[in-house]
Design a protein around this motif. Structure first.
Motif, PDB file in Angstrom:
ATOM      1  N   GLY A  13     -11.752   1.627  -1.247  1.00 14.26           N
ATOM      2  CA  GLY A  13     -12.406   0.660  -2.118  1.00 14.26           C
ATOM      3  C   GLY A  13     -11.631  -0.614  -2.332  1.00 14.26           C
ATOM      4  O   GLY A  13     -12.018  -1.442  -3.166  1.00 14.26           O
ATOM      5  N   ALA A  14     -10.538  -0.800  -1.583  1.00 15.17           N
ATOM      6  CA  ALA A  14      -9.731  -2.012  -1.739  1.00 15.17           C
ATOM      7  C   ALA A  14     -10.241  -3.160  -0.871  1.00 15.17           C
ATOM      8  O   ALA A  14      -9.701  -4.263  -0.924  1.00 15.17           O
ATOM      9  CB  ALA A  14      -8.265  -1.720  -1.406  1.00 15.17           C
ATOM     10  N   GLY A  88      -6.903   1.699   9.001  1.00 14.59           N
ATOM     11  CA  GLY A  88      -6.552   2.987   8.435  1.00 14.59           C
ATOM     12  C   GLY A  88      -7.731   3.671   7.779  1.00 14.59           C
ATOM     13  O   GLY A  88      -8.862   3.172   7.771  1.00 14.59           O
ATOM     14  N   VAL A  89      -7.463   4.845   7.211  1.00 14.20           N
ATOM     15  CA  VAL A  89      -8.492   5.632   6.541  1.00 14.20           C
ATOM     16  C   VAL A  89      -8.005   5.987   5.137  1.00 14.20           C
ATOM     17  O   VAL A  89      -6.831   6.309   4.935  1.00 14.20           O
ATOM     18  CB  VAL A  89      -8.814   6.912   7.349  1.00 14.20           C
ATOM     19  CG1 VAL A  89      -7.588   7.777   7.536  1.00 14.20           C
ATOM     20  CG2 VAL A  89      -9.936   7.709   6.706  1.00 14.20           C
ATOM     21  N   MET A  90      -8.883   5.886   4.148  1.00 11.88           N
ATOM     22  CA  MET A  90      -8.557   6.195   2.745  1.00 11.88           C
ATOM     23  C   MET A  90      -7.290   5.439   2.339  1.00 11.88           C
ATOM     24  O   MET A  90      -7.083   4.299   2.734  1.00 11.88           O
ATOM     25  CB  MET A  90      -8.429   7.705   2.561  1.00 11.88           C
ATOM     26  CG  MET A  90      -9.710   8.462   2.875  1.00 11.88           C
ATOM     27  SD  MET A  90      -9.651  10.239   2.485  1.00 11.88           S
ATOM     28  CE  MET A  90      -8.423  10.816   3.642  1.00 11.88           C
ATOM     29  N   LEU A 116      -0.682  -4.058   4.261  1.00 12.03           N
ATOM     30  CA  LEU A 116      -1.381  -3.471   3.120  1.00 12.03           C
ATOM     31  C   LEU A 116      -2.402  -4.442   2.546  1.00 12.03           C
ATOM     32  O   LEU A 116      -2.131  -5.641   2.412  1.00 12.03           O
ATOM     33  CB  LEU A 116      -0.388  -3.119   2.015  1.00 12.03           C
ATOM     34  CG  LEU A 116       0.264  -1.731   2.001  1.00 12.03           C
ATOM     35  CD1 LEU A 116       1.150  -1.608   0.772  1.00 12.03           C
ATOM     36  CD2 LEU A 116      -0.758  -0.614   2.030  1.00 12.03           C
ATOM     37  N   ILE A 117      -3.600  -3.917   2.218  1.00 10.99           N
ATOM     38  CA  ILE A 117      -4.608  -4.655   1.475  1.00 10.99           C
ATOM     39  C   ILE A 117      -4.611  -4.092   0.062  1.00 10.99           C
ATOM     40  O   ILE A 117      -4.908  -2.910  -0.133  1.00 10.99           O
ATOM     41  CB  ILE A 117      -6.008  -4.503   2.099  1.00 10.99           C
ATOM     42  CG1 ILE A 117      -5.973  -4.770   3.603  1.00 10.99           C
ATOM     43  CG2 ILE A 117      -7.005  -5.408   1.388  1.00 10.99           C
ATOM     44  CD1 ILE A 117      -5.500  -6.146   3.991  1.00 10.99           C
ATOM     45  N   VAL A 118      -4.260  -4.908  -0.920  1.00 11.82           N
ATOM     46  CA  VAL A 118      -4.142  -4.441  -2.300  1.00 11.82           C
ATOM     47  C   VAL A 118      -5.204  -5.120  -3.163  1.00 11.82           C
ATOM     48  O   VAL A 118      -5.289  -6.361  -3.202  1.00 11.82           O
ATOM     49  CB  VAL A 118      -2.738  -4.732  -2.873  1.00 11.82           C
ATOM     50  CG1 VAL A 118      -2.676  -4.377  -4.356  1.00 11.82           C
ATOM     51  CG2 VAL A 118      -1.686  -3.947  -2.099  1.00 11.82           C
ATOM     52  N   ASN A 119      -6.010  -4.322  -3.828  1.00 10.15           N
ATOM     53  CA  ASN A 119      -6.950  -4.850  -4.821  1.00 10.15           C
ATOM     54  C   ASN A 119      -6.136  -5.210  -6.063  1.00 10.15           C
ATOM     55  O   ASN A 119      -5.767  -4.349  -6.856  1.00 10.15           O
ATOM     56  CB  ASN A 119      -8.010  -3.801  -5.153  1.00 10.15           C
ATOM     57  CG  ASN A 119      -9.021  -4.287  -6.179  1.00 10.15           C
ATOM     58  OD1 ASN A 119      -8.820  -5.306  -6.837  1.00 10.15           O
ATOM     59  ND2 ASN A 119     -10.111  -3.559  -6.343  1.00 10.15           N
ATOM     60  N   PHE A 148      -3.434  -9.764  -0.760  1.00  6.07           N
ATOM     61  CA  PHE A 148      -3.957  -9.431  -2.089  1.00  6.07           C
ATOM     62  C   PHE A 148      -5.439  -9.781  -2.137  1.00  6.07           C
ATOM     63  O   PHE A 148      -5.831 -10.938  -1.957  1.00  6.07           O
ATOM     64  CB  PHE A 148      -3.180 -10.182  -3.172  1.00  6.07           C
ATOM     65  CG  PHE A 148      -1.739  -9.768  -3.256  1.00  6.07           C
ATOM     66  CD1 PHE A 148      -1.391  -8.522  -3.751  1.00  6.07           C
ATOM     67  CD2 PHE A 148      -0.727 -10.610  -2.815  1.00  6.07           C
ATOM     68  CE1 PHE A 148      -0.061  -8.121  -3.823  1.00  6.07           C
ATOM     69  CE2 PHE A 148       0.599 -10.234  -2.889  1.00  6.07           C
ATOM     70  CZ  PHE A 148       0.936  -8.984  -3.388  1.00  6.07           C
ATOM     71  N   ASN A 149      -6.264  -8.781  -2.398  1.00 11.48           N
ATOM     72  CA  ASN A 149      -7.713  -8.958  -2.408  1.00 11.48           C
ATOM     73  C   ASN A 149      -8.232  -9.106  -3.833  1.00 11.48           C
ATOM     74  O   ASN A 149      -7.612  -8.623  -4.788  1.00 11.48           O
ATOM     75  CB  ASN A 149      -8.380  -7.758  -1.721  1.00 11.48           C
ATOM     76  CG  ASN A 149      -9.743  -8.089  -1.156  1.00 11.48           C
ATOM     77  OD1 ASN A 149     -10.166  -9.250  -1.144  1.00 11.48           O
ATOM     78  ND2 ASN A 149     -10.449  -7.078  -0.672  1.00 11.48           N
TER      79      ASN A 149
END
Length: 434
Positions: A13-14, A88-90, A116-119, A148-149
């Protein structure tokens, strides 16, 4: 050296898939050849990757595939690519058992860096603790950068960037929320059907990425050694067998490597249970999974094709059917309101979408001494549980024995399991053709 990296997130969900698609298309628009991969058994994301890059998205999975096969596939498909991108997954460390088979597991095995994609919508300097934990949990994983999302303001990004720098991770930019790049989802993942204009959404995502993310720096910090492979990729047909594969809006959960293996066993062609009224000649019919529950009326009404499938079976024809394909071979499929839609009636079993409950997870199956591996992901269920055949054993990823119905005769191999047999050509040929 080639830019190659795995895009991951702390949790689902990020925005990982949308960002991945945007990066693939943005680099593709620079006239770079992009080869994409998907960690895990997912069918839908690789389809979206294919739209974004113009090259077939490929699955990599450390439960369903052995290590030699993963290396061969990764290097072979990456031979002609300028950039290799794995989604990636999850969450990064979420695997079938702890972190086994996780995105981190795959990145460590392939020795490629992680982005890394970070919400970060509701975070500031506390993101430093999150990033530091991800950086330190596994020493063999290199987190090269972070995006950063859902960050709306430059001032907010500067707080996040300072936190990333303090833990030694390169901040590559931030992404404000963009409603135009949202892909709707259904119960098995993001929608991939013709009802969605994915081209427009992906192009908007690419423009958004190009505007806010430093792609040059991304490629610079993710350059890693690449080892070319002589692994054979062409779909070269061998022998005179005719292998017929269902492929349309109802049946389309197909691994590229499975098709390659089947093409090595005979001449592969395709048909549509939704639209075709004439069944081509075949020595084996492969009915993969998909979304038959969304097309029950059309499938049921195509009586001409159903009758020909029954005749094919009565004359000794062989079937390989997975999940939705198995449901189509049954007596009927009931929708969420309980309405029953007659299917082919070849298998003495019926399935229903009423009282939906998710069945999910890896499975290992032993059939007469032959092992196959795969994955289950469905909401339907049998209306009456058929007996499990005595000579077939099934285990989950934790090696727990399961009572999972499997249909195996000289003519049919069918179950809820989506098989991966890209590295088990001899096993699948033995099971299907003897």
């Amino acid at each position: 050296m080639k830019p190659q990296f795995l895009i991951a997130a702390p949790h689902s969900g990020a925005g990982k898939t949308t960002v991945t698609l945007g990066i693939i298309r943005a680099l593709h628009n620079r006239r770079l050849a992009i080869q994409s991969f998907k960690c895990g058994p997912d069918y839908l994301d690789p389809k979206l990757h294919t739209i974004a890059s113009g090259k077939t998205g490929i699955n990599l999975d450390r439960f369903m595939m052995d290590d030699a096969h993963i290396s061969s596939v990764y290097n072979a498909y990456g031979n002609d690519a300028d950039v290799l991108i794995t989604e990636g997954v999850m969450g990064l460390f979420d695997g079938s058992v702890k972190m086994e088979g996780s995105s981190a597991d795959l990145a460590g095995f392939l020795n490629i860096p992680v982005v890394l994609i970070v919400n970060a919508k509701a975070m500031a300097y506390s993101v430093a603790a999150l990033l530091l934990g991800f950086k330190l949990l596994r020493k063999d994983i290199h987190i090269a950068g972070v995006i950063f999302n859902f960050v709306e303001r430059e001032s907010h990004y500067q707080l996040l960037k300072a936190a990333a720098e303090d833990v030694g991770i390169r901040a590559l930019g931030f992404l404000p929320k963009n409603e135009g790049m949202q892909i709707p989802s259904r119960h098995l993942g993001l929608k991939t059907g013709s009802e969605i204009d994915h081209e427009v959404i992906i192009e908007q995502a690419a423009e958004h990425i190009q505007k806010h993310i430093d792609l040059d720096e991304l490629m610079r910090i993710t350059a890693a050694p690449f080892f070319p492979s002589s692994f054979p990729l062409p779909l070269i047909a061998k022998g005179q067998r005719k292998i017929l594969i269902a492929r349309d809006e109802a049946f389309n959960f197909l691994y590229a490597e499975n098709i390659r293996i089947l093409a090595g066993l005979g001449q592969v062609s395709y048909f549509s249970p939704l639209k075709d009224t004439v069944l081509p000649a075949a020595d084996l019919i492969y009915l993969p999974g998909g979304y038959p529950e969304l097309h029950l009326g059309t499938l049921s009404a195509n009586t001409a094709l159903k009758q020909q499938l029954v005749s094919y079976y009565e004359h000794g024809g062989k079937f390989l059917a997975e999940c939705g394909g198995m449901m189509y071979l049954g007596q009927y499929i009931a929708d969420e309101e309980g309405r029953q839609f007659p299917m082919t009636g070849i298998l003495d079993v019926s399935t229903s979408m009423q009282q939906k409950k998710l069945s999910l997870g890896y499975k290992r199956m032993l059939i007469g001494g032959t092992e196959l591996r795969g994955h289950e992901f469905h909401y339907s269920h049998f209306t009456e549980i058929p007996p499990q055949e005595q000579d077939i054993q099934v285990w989950n990823a934790r090696d727990e024995a399961l009572q999972t119905p499997v249909f195996k005769t000289d003519q049919v191999l069918a179950s809820y399991l989506h098989f991966y047999f890209g590295n088990r050509a001899a096993a699948i040929e033995k099971l299907l053709f003897g």
